[in-house]
Write a protein that holds these residues in place. Structure first.
Motif, PDB file in Angstrom:
ATOM      1  N   LEU A 203     -29.429 -94.195  24.553  1.00 44.49           N
ATOM      2  CA  LEU A 203     -30.831 -93.942  24.247  1.00 44.49           C
ATOM      3  C   LEU A 203     -31.681 -94.705  25.247  1.00 44.49           C
ATOM      4  N   ASN A 204     -32.726 -94.065  25.738  1.00 45.08           N
ATOM      5  CA  ASN A 204     -33.544 -94.704  26.760  1.00 45.08           C
ATOM      6  C   ASN A 204     -35.012 -94.588  26.381  1.00 45.08           C
ATOM      7  N   GLY A 205     -35.576 -95.691  25.877  1.00 44.47           N
ATOM      8  CA  GLY A 205     -36.979 -95.724  25.483  1.00 44.47           C
ATOM      9  C   GLY A 205     -37.161 -95.542  23.989  1.00 44.47           C
TER      10      GLY A 205
ATOM     11  N   ALA B  12     -36.971 -92.154  22.358  1.00 43.43           N
ATOM     12  CA  ALA B  12     -35.615 -91.597  22.280  1.00 43.43           C
ATOM     13  C   ALA B  12     -34.809 -92.273  21.179  1.00 43.43           C
ATOM     14  N   GLY B  13     -35.396 -93.251  20.498  1.00 45.68           N
ATOM     15  CA  GLY B  13     -34.704 -93.940  19.423  1.00 45.68           C
ATOM     16  C   GLY B  13     -34.094 -95.263  19.816  1.00 45.68           C
TER      17      GLY B  13
ATOM     18  N   ARG C  88     -26.228 -89.734  12.654  1.00 48.26           N
ATOM     19  CA  ARG C  88     -27.461 -90.455  12.966  1.00 48.26           C
ATOM     20  C   ARG C  88     -27.083 -91.580  13.913  1.00 48.26           C
ATOM     21  N   PHE C  89     -27.898 -91.843  14.924  1.00 47.93           N
ATOM     22  CA  PHE C  89     -27.597 -92.941  15.843  1.00 47.93           C
ATOM     23  C   PHE C  89     -27.713 -94.285  15.145  1.00 47.93           C
TER      24      PHE C  89
END
Length: 65
Positions: A14-16, A19-20, A40-41
């Motif tokens: 995830l980046n930012g 984005a989560g 789910r992340f």
């Protein structure tokens, strides 16, 4: 794979914030996948610490010399 014997594996980064991403440095999520199952992340609520400790021990058993 050796620790959990999943049917598949998923790798995500995830980046930012949008984005989560919640930990702001580069890291990857390696996620075993099984059928059926949602995804789910970030788990909410967090998993029981005892379960996490068991998972960590299973992973370490396959990566430590």
């Amino acid at each position: 794979r050796a620790a959990f014997q999943p049917e598949g594996m998923m790798i995500g980064q995830l980046n930012g914030a949008l984005a989560g991403q919640t930990v702001f440095h580069l890291h990857f999520h390696v996620i075993p996948r099984y059928e059926p199952g949602g995804f789910r992340f970030h788990g909410k609520p967090a998993e029981d610490p005892a379960v996490l400790a068991e998972h960590a021990a299973a992973i370490r058993a396959h990566i430590e010399p």
